[in-house]
Design a protein around this motif. Structure first.
Motif, PDB file in Angstrom:
ATOM      1  N   LEU A  99       0.281 -57.070  14.500  1.00 24.22           N
ATOM      2  CA  LEU A  99       0.001 -58.031  13.430  1.00 24.22           C
ATOM      3  C   LEU A  99      -0.081 -57.311  12.082  1.00 24.22           C
ATOM      4  CD1 LEU A  99      -2.577 -60.251  15.317  1.00 24.22           C
ATOM      5  CD2 LEU A  99      -0.314 -60.984  14.506  1.00 24.22           C
ATOM      6  N   ASP A 100      -0.683 -56.123  12.071  1.00 26.11           N
ATOM      7  CA  ASP A 100      -0.757 -55.313  10.859  1.00 26.11           C
ATOM      8  C   ASP A 100       0.651 -54.934  10.397  1.00 26.11           C
ATOM      9  OD1 ASP A 100      -1.940 -53.673   8.788  1.00 26.11           O
ATOM     10  OD2 ASP A 100      -1.646 -51.928  10.087  1.00 26.11           O
ATOM     11  N   ALA A 101       1.497 -54.506  11.330  1.00 27.02           N
ATOM     12  CA  ALA A 101       2.877 -54.132  10.987  1.00 27.02           C
ATOM     13  C   ALA A 101       3.668 -55.325  10.450  1.00 27.02           C
ATOM     14  CB  ALA A 101       3.583 -53.548  12.213  1.00 27.02           C
ATOM     15  N   ALA A 102       3.305 -56.537  10.885  1.00 29.55           N
ATOM     16  CA  ALA A 102       3.983 -57.750  10.402  1.00 29.55           C
ATOM     17  C   ALA A 102       3.486 -58.179   9.024  1.00 29.55           C
ATOM     18  CB  ALA A 102       3.797 -58.889  11.396  1.00 29.55           C
ATOM     19  N   GLY A 103       2.431 -57.514   8.521  1.00 26.82           N
ATOM     20  CA  GLY A 103       1.946 -57.803   7.177  1.00 26.82           C
ATOM     21  C   GLY A 103       0.614 -58.525   7.099  1.00 26.82           C
ATOM     22  N   PHE A 104       0.024 -58.865   8.233  1.00 27.50           N
ATOM     23  CA  PHE A 104      -1.287 -59.511   8.209  1.00 27.50           C
ATOM     24  C   PHE A 104      -2.341 -58.476   7.818  1.00 27.50           C
ATOM     25  CE2 PHE A 104       1.135 -62.307  11.024  1.00 27.50           C
ATOM     26  CZ  PHE A 104       0.784 -63.560  10.539  1.00 27.50           C
ATOM     27  N   ASP A 105      -3.408 -58.926   7.163  1.00 29.61           N
ATOM     28  CA  ASP A 105      -4.461 -58.058   6.640  1.00 29.61           C
ATOM     29  C   ASP A 105      -5.359 -57.564   7.776  1.00 29.61           C
ATOM     30  OD1 ASP A 105      -6.481 -56.795   5.247  1.00 29.61           O
ATOM     31  OD2 ASP A 105      -7.158 -58.602   4.205  1.00 29.61           O
ATOM     32  N   LYS A 106      -5.302 -56.268   8.058  1.00 27.00           N
ATOM     33  CA  LYS A 106      -6.084 -55.678   9.148  1.00 27.00           C
ATOM     34  C   LYS A 106      -7.588 -55.820   8.912  1.00 27.00           C
ATOM     35  CE  LYS A 106      -5.870 -51.498  11.956  1.00 27.00           C
ATOM     36  NZ  LYS A 106      -5.250 -50.165  12.023  1.00 27.00           N
ATOM     37  N   THR A 107      -8.011 -55.820   7.650  1.00 26.44           N
ATOM     38  CA  THR A 107      -9.448 -55.943   7.364  1.00 26.44           C
ATOM     39  C   THR A 107      -9.964 -57.353   7.634  1.00 26.44           C
ATOM     40  OG1 THR A 107      -9.120 -56.469   5.015  1.00 26.44           O
ATOM     41  CG2 THR A 107      -9.327 -54.124   5.612  1.00 26.44           C
ATOM     42  N   ALA A 108      -9.055 -58.319   7.816  1.00 26.92           N
ATOM     43  CA  ALA A 108      -9.453 -59.705   8.100  1.00 26.92           C
ATOM     44  C   ALA A 108      -9.343 -60.022   9.600  1.00 26.92           C
ATOM     45  CB  ALA A 108      -8.572 -60.666   7.299  1.00 26.92           C
ATOM     46  N   MET A 109      -9.139 -58.990  10.425  1.00 24.67           N
ATOM     47  CA  MET A 109      -8.931 -59.197  11.860  1.00 24.67           C
ATOM     48  C   MET A 109     -10.183 -58.920  12.674  1.00 24.67           C
ATOM     49  SD  MET A 109      -5.186 -57.533  12.487  1.00 24.67           S
ATOM     50  CE  MET A 109      -3.875 -57.735  11.296  1.00 24.67           C
ATOM     51  N   GLN A 110     -10.222 -59.553  13.843  1.00 26.83           N
ATOM     52  CA  GLN A 110     -11.244 -59.307  14.858  1.00 26.83           C
ATOM     53  C   GLN A 110     -10.546 -59.251  16.208  1.00 26.83           C
ATOM     54  OE1 GLN A 110     -13.855 -62.784  13.705  1.00 26.83           O
ATOM     55  NE2 GLN A 110     -15.397 -61.304  14.362  1.00 26.83           N
ATOM     56  N   VAL A 111     -11.141 -58.522  17.151  1.00 28.34           N
ATOM     57  CA  VAL A 111     -10.602 -58.440  18.503  1.00 28.34           C
ATOM     58  C   VAL A 111     -11.756 -58.235  19.481  1.00 28.34           C
ATOM     59  CG1 VAL A 111     -10.151 -55.930  18.390  1.00 28.34           C
ATOM     60  CG2 VAL A 111      -8.832 -57.353  19.973  1.00 28.34           C
ATOM     61  N   THR A 112     -11.647 -58.839  20.643  1.00 28.93           N
ATOM     62  CA  THR A 112     -12.663 -58.657  21.687  1.00 28.93           C
ATOM     63  C   THR A 112     -12.294 -57.428  22.522  1.00 28.93           C
ATOM     64  OG1 THR A 112     -11.515 -60.158  23.211  1.00 28.93           O
ATOM     65  CG2 THR A 112     -13.221 -61.118  21.778  1.00 28.93           C
ATOM     66  N   PRO A 113     -13.261 -56.903  23.276  1.00 28.09           N
ATOM     67  CA  PRO A 113     -13.005 -55.704  24.086  1.00 28.09           C
ATOM     68  C   PRO A 113     -11.951 -55.932  25.176  1.00 28.09           C
ATOM     69  CG  PRO A 113     -15.368 -56.079  23.842  1.00 28.09           C
ATOM     70  CD  PRO A 113     -14.666 -57.295  23.314  1.00 28.09           C
TER      71      PRO A 113
END
Length: 170
Positions: A99-113
């Protein structure tokens, strides 16, 4: 003595004539769906012939920084599908990196374990990108089947996911 009234017989005759006349009628088909209806997910469509008769591919979704979450859902969905089709299907980092490589803002992301508290692989993982007041949310894993993507309202905390998430510190 029984008297017959002409009026009830006339009513029955008219009703019978209407029934016969309407027997040939067919219902009107429902209107076609509006082209403006938003799609929840995107799927690849078959190439269409170009002006020269050769096959041309449909336009690929692109990030629209000024667009809405709904307008960016096709790209989000495409990226999720690409990662799901690879070797790292249940790796949260793989989705975040793609998603980061596609241009989405990594600082606006969340992910579960990726693992449970006892070290087993997670049955599903969720990840998100905050987009204004809304969130692009994805869920994948063996218990899910095909990946699921959606636009959901953002939480009042500024997050998208409820529960424990892991730091995105890479």
């Amino acid at each position: 003595m029984i008297r017959l009234h002409r009026r009830p017989v006339a009513v029955l005759a008219v009703a019978a004539a209407l029934a016969v006349a309407m027997a040939g009628c067919t219902p009107t088909p429902p209107p076609a769906p509006s082209a403006a209806a938003p799609e929840v997910s995107s799927s690849a469509s078959a190439p269409s012939p170009g002006a020269d008769g050769s096959a041309s591919s449909p336009s690929a979704p692109a990030l629209s920084p000024t667009g809405s979450a709904t307008e960016n859902l096709p790209l989000f969905t495409q990226v999720v599908a690409e990662v799901w089709g690879g070797a790292e299907q249940v790796s949260g980092r793989a989705y975040i990196d793609a998603l980061d490589a596609a241009g989405f803002d990594k600082t606006a992301m969340q992910v579960t374990p990726d693992q449970t508290v006892i070290g087993n692989p997670a049955e599903s993982i969720e990840f998100s990108v905050r987009w204004g007041e809304e969130c692009l949310v994805g869920q994948v894993g063996p218990s899910i089947g095909d990946p699921v993507t959606a636009v959901l309202p953002g939480l009042s905390t500024g997050d998208c996911l409820i529960g424990q998430t892991r730091p995105i510190d890479w």
